[in-house]
Motif scaffolding. Structure first.
Motif, PDB file in Angstrom:
ATOM      1  N   LEU A 123       0.853  -1.259   0.012  1.00 27.69           N
ATOM      2  CA  LEU A 123       0.132   0.080  -0.062  1.00 27.69           C
ATOM      3  C   LEU A 123       0.762   1.065   0.004  1.00 27.69           C
ATOM      4  CD1 LEU A 123      -2.672   1.093  -0.122  1.00 27.69           C
ATOM      5  CD2 LEU A 123      -2.770   0.910   2.640  1.00 27.69           C
ATOM      6  N   CYS A 179       1.021   3.782  -3.131  1.00 28.69           N
ATOM      7  CA  CYS A 179       0.671   5.609  -2.782  1.00 28.69           C
ATOM      8  C   CYS A 179       1.864   6.416  -3.062  1.00 28.69           C
ATOM      9  CB  CYS A 179       0.152   5.591  -1.264  1.00 28.69           C
ATOM     10  SG  CYS A 179      -1.569   4.880  -0.905  1.00 28.69           S
ATOM     11  N   SER A 192      -3.538   9.893  -0.556  1.00 30.85           N
ATOM     12  CA  SER A 192      -3.752   8.708  -1.176  1.00 30.85           C
ATOM     13  C   SER A 192      -4.132   7.558  -0.395  1.00 30.85           C
ATOM     14  CB  SER A 192      -2.509   8.281  -1.918  1.00 30.85           C
ATOM     15  OG  SER A 192      -2.066   9.013  -3.202  1.00 30.85           O
ATOM     16  N   SER A 243      -7.557   5.144   0.036  1.00 28.81           N
ATOM     17  CA  SER A 243      -7.619   3.761  -0.088  1.00 28.81           C
ATOM     18  C   SER A 243      -7.942   3.201   1.195  1.00 28.81           C
ATOM     19  CB  SER A 243      -6.166   3.361  -0.146  1.00 28.81           C
ATOM     20  OG  SER A 243      -5.468   3.888  -1.373  1.00 28.81           O
ATOM     21  N   THR A 270     -10.913   0.408   0.744  1.00 30.57           N
ATOM     22  CA  THR A 270     -10.597  -0.738   0.074  1.00 30.57           C
ATOM     23  C   THR A 270     -10.261  -1.934   0.661  1.00 30.57           C
ATOM     24  OG1 THR A 270      -8.247  -0.143  -0.056  1.00 30.57           O
ATOM     25  CG2 THR A 270      -9.677   1.001  -1.778  1.00 30.57           C
ATOM     26  N   ARG A 326      -7.517  -3.767   0.489  1.00 26.39           N
ATOM     27  CA  ARG A 326      -6.425  -3.770   1.251  1.00 26.39           C
ATOM     28  C   ARG A 326      -6.094  -3.035   2.272  1.00 26.39           C
ATOM     29  NH1 ARG A 326      -1.644  -3.332  -3.051  1.00 26.39           N
ATOM     30  NH2 ARG A 326      -1.931  -5.522  -2.955  1.00 26.39           N
ATOM     31  N   GLY A 327      -7.023  -1.781   2.135  1.00 20.50           N
ATOM     32  CA  GLY A 327      -6.885  -0.793   3.283  1.00 20.50           C
ATOM     33  C   GLY A 327      -7.521  -1.324   4.442  1.00 20.50           C
ATOM     34  N   TYR A 382      -4.406   0.028   6.556  1.00 18.90           N
ATOM     35  CA  TYR A 382      -4.335   1.546   6.287  1.00 18.90           C
ATOM     36  C   TYR A 382      -3.824   2.224   7.575  1.00 18.90           C
ATOM     37  CZ  TYR A 382      -6.446   5.971   7.063  1.00 18.90           C
ATOM     38  OH  TYR A 382      -6.700   7.429   7.247  1.00 18.90           O
TER      39      TYR A 382
END
Length: 443
Positions: free
Chosen positions: A19, A23, A56, A60, A63, A65-66, A78
């Motif tokens: 991540l 970003c 960024s 995210s 999301t 992934r976040g 995140y």
């Protein structure tokens, strides 16, 4: 791997790294990257980079992934990424190192950051910066948590040993396919299944001599030298120090066992961990005693008031539950979906259905948590009373372990992430205590 105070040494680091890398690439397209060539501009460039990456990251946050689980303490990818980004501002020496690496690459290849095919090189430099910063942050927090000295290199050593243990454990599981290497690690020829294969359950059960022999075997069985047997001096002192390796393995194992109990009842809680009914009785008796005092009724201090009569008791079936207590009526498609989730987790197909039936819908806890899903309610018991208790209904337990499903299983049953499960579980616990206080205040 878990160690006191550390946050970035677990499985979630890979997602944190990815991540931050993604970003950062977005940020590099927005800021004046040529300023890395001018040391006088490094501070202002770091500010611009931090602002761009933070924006960024926030985009995210929702999301997949976040929101993914970043570590076993409930922090998301995140949250960990944003915290490490701000650590970079607090420790600008790591940014200076990154800028120096960028300038060195520029001397060879010009403004390579403008080349779309150079993203791999950019990512690697970002990864290197955050990886070294990660170990510094975790080393500092380890010192604060334990009062013992620790360096980023020592954190790296802990991680190497944890990786070695996991590699050895995987070899032991598949020992028949790796019999020669396992025999070399154990230091003896094998006749049948080695007992160590059944005994190793955690890193605490891993022996220092196995780590050393495993490293020795890697060049023969894997093609490249093991970490203790390269030309690098990073781990040179460990190769001939089994006692030091054993101490480090024990420390990792002891803390992992201790921290795993954060989601279970602690023994020092005494009576609170002995039975689920204790918690129910506590809230009920406390409330009824307060009610009796408010009504001016004299009570013997040792007298436990009887539970209130259930006006619908005559409607209960043979299991002691009224038809409405069995839980919501689900369609065949919903039941099939539930069964598929249970099957994927190696639970009985009708686990959720039977577990709902086993709930005591008239209990105080159920009245307060009626809007929570079954997995959240079980997670509450998991936190307050532990995974194993003789008074839990059999329908709540995983037959394979005789305990409540793990938090990971409960999250999967509820189709939510681990951080979300922990958040909702903690909110449900707060609701219990708040409900008790409100009930008393209105009497």
């Amino acid at each position: 791997m878990r160690l006191p105070g550390t946050r970035y040494q677990e499985h979630g680091w890979e997602q944190v790294r990815k991540l931050l890398g993604a970003c950062s690439l977005q940020a590099f397209r927005q800021i004046e990257m040529h300023q890395v060539l001018d040391p006088q501009q490094h501070a202002s460039l770091l500010d611009a980079y931090t602002d761009a990456v933070a924006a960024s990251l926030r985009a995210s946050a929702r999301t997949a992934r976040g929101e993914a689980e970043g570590n076993s303490y409930g922090e998301s990818v995140y949250e960990l990424s944003l915290a490490l980004l701000y650590e970079l501002q607090a420790q600008p020496a790591y940014w200076a190192g990154f800028a120096a690496a960028m300038a060195s690459e520029h001397a060879r290849n010009g403004a390579f950051w403008l080349d779309p095919t150079a993203e791999g090189a950019l990512r690697k430099k970002v990864n290197d910066m955050y990886a070294t910063l990660r170990d510094k942050v975790d080393a500092d927090n380890y010192i604060v948590a334990t009062g013992r000295e620790c360096s980023p290199n020592k954190i790296y050593t802990y991680r190497m040993l944890d990786t070695a243990y996991r590699a050895i454990s995987d070899l032991f599981v598949a020992w028949e396919q790796h019999a020669a290497q396992v025999a070399a690690i154990l230091g003896r020829p094998m006749a049948g299944t080695p007992i160590e294969v059944r005994q190793i359950r955690s890193i605490s059960g891993c022996r220092a001599e196995w780590i050393i022999r495993w490293s020795e075997t890697l060049e023969r069985f894997g093609g490249s030298p093991g970490p203790l047997h390269t030309r690098s001096k990073r781990f040179a002192s460990l190769k001939n120090s089994p006692d030091k390796i054993a101490a480090l393995l024990t420390e990792i194992g002891d803390y992992e066992e201790l921290s795993a109990n954060m989601d279970r009842s602690e023994e020092w809680q005494g009576e609170a961990g002995e039975a689920a009914l204790w918690l129910e009785d506590y809230w009920r008796v406390l409330g009824e005693s307060e009610q009796a005092e408010a009504d001016g009724l004299a009570q013997d201090e040792d007298c436990i008031l009887p539970p209130p009569e259930d006006e619908h008791a005559d409607e209960a079936d043979d299991d002691g539950l009224s038809p409405a207590d069995a839980g919501p009526v689900l369609s065949e498609a919903e039941l099939a979906a539930e069964q598929a989730r249970a099957d994927a987790l190696s639970l009985p197909l009708r686990y959720l259905e039977m577990a709902r039936t086993a709930q005591d819908a008239g209990s105080w806890t159920m009245r307060i948590l009626c809007d929570e899903s079954l997995p959240i309610r079980l997670a509450v018991y998991h936190k307050l009373l532990g995974a194993a208790d003789d008074t839990y209904p059999d329908a709540w337990l995983d037959p394979a372990t005789g305990e409540l499903p793990t938090l990971q299983q409960l999250a999967a049953l509820d189709q939510i992430s681990m951080p979300t499960l922990r958040k909702r579980r903690n909110e449900a616990i707060d609701k219990l205590y708040a409900g008790e206080r409100v009930e008393l205040s209105t009497r």
